[in-house]
Design an enzyme around this catalytic site. Structure first.
Site, PDB file in Angstrom:
ATOM      1  CB  CYS A  12      -0.863  -0.003   1.257  1.00 15.80           C
ATOM      2  SG  CYS A  12       0.131  -0.017   2.741  1.00 15.80           S
ATOM      3  CG  HIS A  41       5.140  -9.491   9.322  1.00 12.01           C
ATOM      4  ND1 HIS A  41       4.254  -8.582   9.837  1.00 12.01           N
ATOM      5  CD2 HIS A  41       5.945  -9.852  10.352  1.00 12.01           C
ATOM      6  CE1 HIS A  41       4.506  -8.410  11.123  1.00 12.01           C
ATOM      7  NE2 HIS A  41       5.531  -9.170  11.463  1.00 12.01           N
ATOM      8  CG  HIS A  74       2.916  -1.870  11.934  1.00 16.26           C
ATOM      9  ND1 HIS A  74       1.854  -2.083  11.108  1.00 16.26           N
ATOM     10  CD2 HIS A  74       3.674  -2.990  11.883  1.00 16.26           C
ATOM     11  CE1 HIS A  74       1.982  -3.289  10.566  1.00 16.26           C
ATOM     12  NE2 HIS A  74       3.068  -3.846  11.015  1.00 16.26           N
ATOM     13  CD  GLU A 126      -2.939   0.636  12.500  1.00 17.02           C
ATOM     14  OE1 GLU A 126      -2.674  -0.071  11.509  1.00 17.02           O
ATOM     15  OE2 GLU A 126      -4.012   1.261  12.620  1.00 17.02           O
ATOM     16  CB  SER A 220       0.817 -12.473   4.980  1.00 22.42           C
ATOM     17  OG  SER A 220      -0.116 -11.577   4.437  1.00 22.42           O
ATOM     18  CG  ASN A 222      -2.443  -8.695   3.706  1.00 24.62           C
ATOM     19  OD1 ASN A 222      -2.317  -8.689   2.505  1.00 24.62           O
ATOM     20  ND2 ASN A 222      -1.411  -8.579   4.533  1.00 24.62           N
ATOM     21  CB  SER A 263       4.129  -7.994   3.602  1.00 26.36           C
ATOM     22  OG  SER A 263       3.210  -7.720   4.604  1.00 26.36           O
TER      23      SER A 263
HETATM   24 FE1  F3S Z   1      -3.208   2.279   4.943  1.00 27.20          FE
HETATM   25 FE2  F3S Z   1      -0.989   1.087   4.361  1.00 27.20          FE
HETATM   26 FE3  F3S Z   1      -0.956   3.258   5.776  1.00 27.20          FE
HETATM   27  S1  F3S Z   1      -2.894   0.090   4.927  1.00 27.20           S
HETATM   28  S2  F3S Z   1      -2.795   3.094   6.926  1.00 27.20           S
HETATM   29  S3  F3S Z   1      -1.628   3.124   3.666  1.00 27.20           S
HETATM   30  S4  F3S Z   1       0.377   1.515   6.032  1.00 27.20           S
END
Ligand code: F3S
Length: 279
Positions: A12, A41, A74, A126, A220, A222, A263
Site C-alpha cells: 500500500c 512481514h 505501523h 499499530e 500473512s 491479508n 507485504s
Molecule cells: Fe493504509 Fe498502508 Fe498506511 S494500509 S494506513 S496506507 S500503512
C-alpha cells in the site's frame, strides 16, 4: 499465456513509502541502521534490506547511543520517542501518515479528558502504538460481542478510533452498538481504504481470468484473505516466490491473474510475472 495483474497488488502507499525511506537511509549510512521490529512481514524483502545493513532489534536498549533507528509504518507509542531522546538515539520515522493521524487524535482527545476506545486487535503493533498516545489507557475491542458487553460510564466522554485495516461493516455495527450506550461519544473513522481496494481488485480480476496466483507470505493474514476471495471465483495458487510455481498446472490455463498481499514487494511480483510470461 496471457497475464493480468490486479490493480492495488502488493504494498500500500504507507508501506511503499516506509520501505523507500528505509532504503534511502541505508544507502546513505556507512555502518548500517537499526529497525525497531521487523520492517515488514516478508522474509525475502527483509533479507535484501539486511544485506544492505539493516539490523532488527526488539528494544531500544539493544541500540548504542548516537545511532539511528527506523520506526516502521505501523508506528509506535509516545514513550518510544521519549526513550530514544533520552538515549540520544535518532529516530527515522517511517510511520504511515494515516497512522500518525490516529496518534494525534488519541493524544488530543485524551488530553481533552476523553477516554479513548480503539476498535482493533490489542496485540497488533499499530494498536499498541495508538494506545501509547493515550497513556496506554485505551479500551480496546475487536468484536461486536465485546462492544455489546462493554459498560460505558455516563460521566465520561469517549472518543472512538479504529485500526486502519478493520472491516468497514464491522466498524458500522460496532458504532451502532456503542452509540446506544453513551450520549457523550464521538466516532473517528480512521479505516484506510487500501486493504478494501486490494481485495476488490482481486475479486474483479478473478472474474476476468482462468486462474489466479496470489503472491505473499504463508503466514500473512491479508494474503490468505486474498486467496480466499480469489478461490471463490477461479482455481487459485498461493505462492511466496516464483520457485513455488507449478508449470504443469499453469499450462492448463490461457489467462492468468496475479495479485499480492500487502507485504509483497514489487520486485517479487515482477519476477513471478516475467516467469509466467516466459512459459
Ligand atoms: Fe493504509 Fe498502508 Fe498506511 S494500509 S494506513 S496506507 S500503512
Amino acid at each position: 499465456m496471457k497475464v493480468k495483474i490486479a490493480k492495488n497488488a502488493g504494498f500500500c502507499f504507507g508501506v511503499k513509502r516506509a520501505m523507500n525511506m528505509a532504503w534511502q537511509e541505508l544507502e546513505e549510512s556507512k555502518n548500517g541502521i537499526y529497525a525497531l521490529g521487523p520492517l515488514i512481514h516478508n522474509k525475502q524483502a527483509v533479507s535484501v534490506y539486511e544485506d544492505k545493513g539493516l539490523m532488527t532489534v526488539n528494544d531500544l536498549n539493544e541500540i548504542p547511543q548516537h545511532e539511528n533507528v527506523i520506526i516502521r509504518s505501523h508506528g509506535v507509542g509516545e514513550n518510544i520517542y521519549l526513550e530514544a531522546k533520552d538515549k540520544d538515539i535518532t529516530i527515522i520515522d517511517t510511520t504511515c501518515p494515516f497512522v500518525k493521524k490516529i496518534h494525534k487524535l488519541a493524544k488530543d482527545f485524551s488530553d481533552k479528558g476523553y477516554k479513548i476506545i480503539v476498535i482493533g486487535d490489542k496485540n497488533h503493533p499499530e494498536v499498541i502504538g495508538i494506545n501509547g498516545w493515550c497513556s496506554d489507557d485505551a479500551i480496546i475491542l475487536k468484536t461486536l460481542e465485546e462492544a455489546k458487553s462493554l459498560d460505558l460510564n455516563n460521566d465520561l466522554k469517549y472518543c472512538v478510533v479504529v485500526q486502519t485495516t478493520i472491516n468497514l461493516d464491522l466498524y458500522n455495527q460496532i458504532i451502532d452498538v456503542l452509540s446506544q450506550k453513551s450520549k457523550h461519544i464521538i466516532f473517528k473513522n480512521t479505516i484506510c481504504a487500501a486493504t478494501k481496494e486490494r481485495q476488490q481488485s482481486a475479486k474483479e480480476i478473478s472474474n476476468e481470468v482462468d486462474c489466479m496466483i496470489v503472491v505473499g507470505g504463508k503466514h500473512s493474514s491479508n494474503t490468505q484473505k486474498l486467496v480466499k476471495i480469489c478461490s471463490e471465483v477461479v482455481p487459485t495458487f498461493a505462492i511466496e516466490t516464483k520457485d513455488e510455481l507449478n508449470i504443469d498446472e499453469l499450462i492448463k490455463f490461457d489467462t492468468i491473474g496475479i495479485t499480492a498481499g500487502a507485504s509483497t514487494p514489487d520486485w517479487i511480483i515482477e519476477e513471478v510475472t516475467e516467469y509466467i510470461k516466459s512459459i
